[in-house]
Design a protein around this motif. Sequence first.
Motif, PDB file in Angstrom:
ATOM      1  N   ASP A  60       0.836  -1.216   0.000  1.00  0.00           N
ATOM      2  CA  ASP A  60       0.000   0.000   0.000  1.00  0.00           C
ATOM      3  C   ASP A  60       0.864   1.256   0.000  1.00  0.00           C
ATOM      4  O   ASP A  60       0.540   2.254  -0.653  1.00  0.00           O
ATOM      5  CB  ASP A  60      -0.920   0.020   1.225  1.00  0.00           C
ATOM      6  CG  ASP A  60      -2.056  -0.993   1.119  1.00  0.00           C
ATOM      7  OD1 ASP A  60      -2.319  -1.474  -0.006  1.00  0.00           O
ATOM      8  OD2 ASP A  60      -2.658  -1.316   2.156  1.00  0.00           O
ATOM      9  N   LEU A  61       1.970   1.208   0.752  1.00  0.00           N
ATOM     10  CA  LEU A  61       2.849   2.372   0.868  1.00  0.00           C
ATOM     11  C   LEU A  61       3.773   2.515  -0.340  1.00  0.00           C
ATOM     12  O   LEU A  61       4.208   3.622  -0.667  1.00  0.00           O
ATOM     13  CB  LEU A  61       3.696   2.261   2.147  1.00  0.00           C
ATOM     14  CG  LEU A  61       2.949   2.424   3.469  1.00  0.00           C
ATOM     15  CD1 LEU A  61       3.856   2.071   4.638  1.00  0.00           C
ATOM     16  CD2 LEU A  61       2.420   3.840   3.609  1.00  0.00           C
ATOM     17  N   ALA A  62       4.090   1.395  -0.971  1.00  0.00           N
ATOM     18  CA  ALA A  62       5.001   1.423  -2.120  1.00  0.00           C
ATOM     19  C   ALA A  62       4.384   0.653  -3.282  1.00  0.00           C
ATOM     20  O   ALA A  62       4.900  -0.383  -3.706  1.00  0.00           O
ATOM     21  CB  ALA A  62       6.347   0.821  -1.733  1.00  0.00           C
ATOM     22  N   PRO A  63       3.265   1.146  -3.808  1.00  0.00           N
ATOM     23  CA  PRO A  63       2.588   0.418  -4.899  1.00  0.00           C
ATOM     24  C   PRO A  63       3.482   0.281  -6.121  1.00  0.00           C
ATOM     25  O   PRO A  63       4.141   1.225  -6.528  1.00  0.00           O
ATOM     26  CB  PRO A  63       1.368   1.310  -5.197  1.00  0.00           C
ATOM     27  CG  PRO A  63       1.738   2.662  -4.687  1.00  0.00           C
ATOM     28  CD  PRO A  63       2.605   2.426  -3.491  1.00  0.00           C
ATOM     29  N   GLY A  64       3.491  -0.928  -6.656  1.00  0.00           N
ATOM     30  CA  GLY A  64       4.301  -1.176  -7.844  1.00  0.00           C
ATOM     31  C   GLY A  64       5.721  -1.607  -7.563  1.00  0.00           C
ATOM     32  O   GLY A  64       6.443  -1.997  -8.486  1.00  0.00           O
ATOM     33  N   ASN A  65       6.149  -1.553  -6.294  1.00  0.00           N
ATOM     34  CA  ASN A  65       7.522  -1.948  -5.959  1.00  0.00           C
ATOM     35  C   ASN A  65       7.707  -3.463  -6.010  1.00  0.00           C
ATOM     36  O   ASN A  65       8.760  -3.945  -6.416  1.00  0.00           O
ATOM     37  CB  ASN A  65       7.895  -1.444  -4.560  1.00  0.00           C
ATOM     38  CG  ASN A  65       8.908  -0.320  -4.613  1.00  0.00           C
ATOM     39  OD1 ASN A  65       9.215   0.208  -5.675  1.00  0.00           O
ATOM     40  ND2 ASN A  65       9.438   0.044  -3.458  1.00  0.00           N
ATOM     41  N   LEU A  66       6.696  -4.195  -5.559  1.00  0.00           N
ATOM     42  CA  LEU A  66       6.790  -5.653  -5.494  1.00  0.00           C
ATOM     43  C   LEU A  66       5.750  -6.297  -6.414  1.00  0.00           C
ATOM     44  O   LEU A  66       4.638  -5.792  -6.560  1.00  0.00           O
ATOM     45  CB  LEU A  66       6.572  -6.148  -4.058  1.00  0.00           C
ATOM     46  CG  LEU A  66       7.550  -5.637  -2.990  1.00  0.00           C
ATOM     47  CD1 LEU A  66       7.183  -6.230  -1.631  1.00  0.00           C
ATOM     48  CD2 LEU A  66       8.984  -5.998  -3.358  1.00  0.00           C
ATOM     49  N   VAL A  67       6.136  -7.414  -6.988  1.00  0.00           N
ATOM     50  CA  VAL A  67       5.242  -8.171  -7.867  1.00  0.00           C
ATOM     51  C   VAL A  67       5.133  -9.594  -7.320  1.00  0.00           C
ATOM     52  O   VAL A  67       6.156 -10.233  -7.036  1.00  0.00           O
ATOM     53  CB  VAL A  67       5.781  -8.208  -9.309  1.00  0.00           C
ATOM     54  CG1 VAL A  67       4.871  -9.042 -10.193  1.00  0.00           C
ATOM     55  CG2 VAL A  67       5.931  -6.802  -9.859  1.00  0.00           C
ATOM     56  N   TYR A  68       3.917 -10.082  -7.162  1.00  0.00           N
ATOM     57  CA  TYR A  68       3.755 -11.444  -6.634  1.00  0.00           C
ATOM     58  C   TYR A  68       4.102 -12.461  -7.713  1.00  0.00           C
ATOM     59  O   TYR A  68       3.654 -12.354  -8.861  1.00  0.00           O
ATOM     60  CB  TYR A  68       2.329 -11.688  -6.154  1.00  0.00           C
ATOM     61  CG  TYR A  68       2.175 -13.036  -5.485  1.00  0.00           C
ATOM     62  CD1 TYR A  68       2.643 -13.234  -4.189  1.00  0.00           C
ATOM     63  CD2 TYR A  68       1.599 -14.110  -6.151  1.00  0.00           C
ATOM     64  CE1 TYR A  68       2.525 -14.463  -3.565  1.00  0.00           C
ATOM     65  CE2 TYR A  68       1.478 -15.348  -5.543  1.00  0.00           C
ATOM     66  CZ  TYR A  68       1.955 -15.519  -4.245  1.00  0.00           C
ATOM     67  OH  TYR A  68       1.847 -16.741  -3.636  1.00  0.00           O
ATOM     68  N   ARG A  69       4.916 -13.437  -7.333  1.00  0.00           N
ATOM     69  CA  ARG A  69       5.299 -14.493  -8.256  1.00  0.00           C
ATOM     70  C   ARG A  69       4.880 -15.836  -7.661  1.00  0.00           C
ATOM     71  O   ARG A  69       5.418 -16.275  -6.644  1.00  0.00           O
ATOM     72  CB  ARG A  69       6.793 -14.468  -8.533  1.00  0.00           C
ATOM     73  CG  ARG A  69       7.261 -15.521  -9.529  1.00  0.00           C
ATOM     74  CD  ARG A  69       8.677 -15.264 -10.000  1.00  0.00           C
ATOM     75  NE  ARG A  69       8.761 -14.042 -10.806  1.00  0.00           N
ATOM     76  CZ  ARG A  69       9.894 -13.509 -11.234  1.00  0.00           C
ATOM     77  NH1 ARG A  69      11.033 -14.089 -10.919  1.00  0.00           N
ATOM     78  NH2 ARG A  69       9.884 -12.416 -11.955  1.00  0.00           N
ATOM     79  N   GLN A  70       3.911 -16.472  -8.300  1.00  0.00           N
ATOM     80  CA  GLN A  70       3.336 -17.715  -7.787  1.00  0.00           C
ATOM     81  C   GLN A  70       4.388 -18.802  -7.619  1.00  0.00           C
ATOM     82  O   GLN A  70       4.350 -19.575  -6.665  1.00  0.00           O
ATOM     83  CB  GLN A  70       2.230 -18.191  -8.743  1.00  0.00           C
ATOM     84  CG  GLN A  70       1.534 -19.472  -8.290  1.00  0.00           C
ATOM     85  CD  GLN A  70       0.709 -19.287  -7.031  1.00  0.00           C
ATOM     86  OE1 GLN A  70       0.111 -18.249  -6.823  1.00  0.00           O
ATOM     87  NE2 GLN A  70       0.691 -20.303  -6.181  1.00  0.00           N
ATOM     88  N   SER A  71       5.344 -18.887  -8.549  1.00  0.00           N
ATOM     89  CA  SER A  71       6.342 -19.954  -8.504  1.00  0.00           C
ATOM     90  C   SER A  71       7.227 -19.876  -7.265  1.00  0.00           C
ATOM     91  O   SER A  71       7.798 -20.870  -6.841  1.00  0.00           O
ATOM     92  CB  SER A  71       7.220 -19.908  -9.759  1.00  0.00           C
ATOM     93  OG  SER A  71       7.917 -18.670  -9.842  1.00  0.00           O
ATOM     94  N   GLN A  72       7.340 -18.683  -6.678  1.00  0.00           N
ATOM     95  CA  GLN A  72       8.165 -18.506  -5.483  1.00  0.00           C
ATOM     96  C   GLN A  72       7.318 -18.334  -4.231  1.00  0.00           C
ATOM     97  O   GLN A  72       7.867 -18.162  -3.140  1.00  0.00           O
ATOM     98  CB  GLN A  72       9.088 -17.301  -5.661  1.00  0.00           C
ATOM     99  CG  GLN A  72      10.096 -17.477  -6.776  1.00  0.00           C
ATOM    100  CD  GLN A  72      11.122 -16.357  -6.823  1.00  0.00           C
ATOM    101  OE1 GLN A  72      11.363 -15.666  -5.835  1.00  0.00           O
ATOM    102  NE2 GLN A  72      11.765 -16.185  -7.966  1.00  0.00           N
TER     103      GLN A  72
END
Length: 221
Positions: A60-72
């Motif tokens: 919420d504080l850093a939108p777009g910084n992290l991307v969810y990766r299902q494989s990990q």
Amino acid sequence: MISVMNQDKRIEKLKWNTRQRLAYIETRAYYTGSVSRSDVASTFAMSDPAATKDLKLYNDLAPGNLVYRQSQFGFVPAREFKAVITDLDPGAVLELMTHNSPSTWLATDGESIYGINTTVLPHPTRLPKHSIVAQLTQAMHQGKKLAIVYASLNTDEFDRERIIEPHSIVNTGLRWHARAYNEQHFDFRDFVLSRILEARMLDEAAESSIDYDEDWTETLT
């Protein structure tokens, strides 16, 4: 999308303990290439729901910084990643890693919370750019090969790209080194971090490991 001003105000209002946990999320994601709910939960001895709440707050504080990766089963840093919670300066981050600490105030015994093998001596002085250190530590954590451009003292090899397989970071008291297998010479060597001009983690698994580095694993008495 929150404005920079609102973002700064929300970060300033964070409780101290919460800010430390978010700083760990940001640091771990950038320097190891991933952060998961279990990473946060195990590091801070908290429940999975509480760790999920922290990850949601960070996003919420850093939108777009992290991307969810299902494989990990976790988050990876986006290409446009930008630190908003903490200082990602290599000197500060490597100090945390050598003390196995999620923050400047809490040291952790046992298994490395960053998944990076380190050895501690006094402070060195020269460090490379944080983007180079991040590629190095991500390669170590994920067991990948690393392509580097290295300013060797050997004039014949100056600025030549080489492939290495790093397994540890060493603080000698004067400077930081990476211990790695050198594919060019078929041996393990020390690479001074400040001489690494470029670094790029490859999508190819390392074939060596610390177990094959006899000079590293040998104990002198």
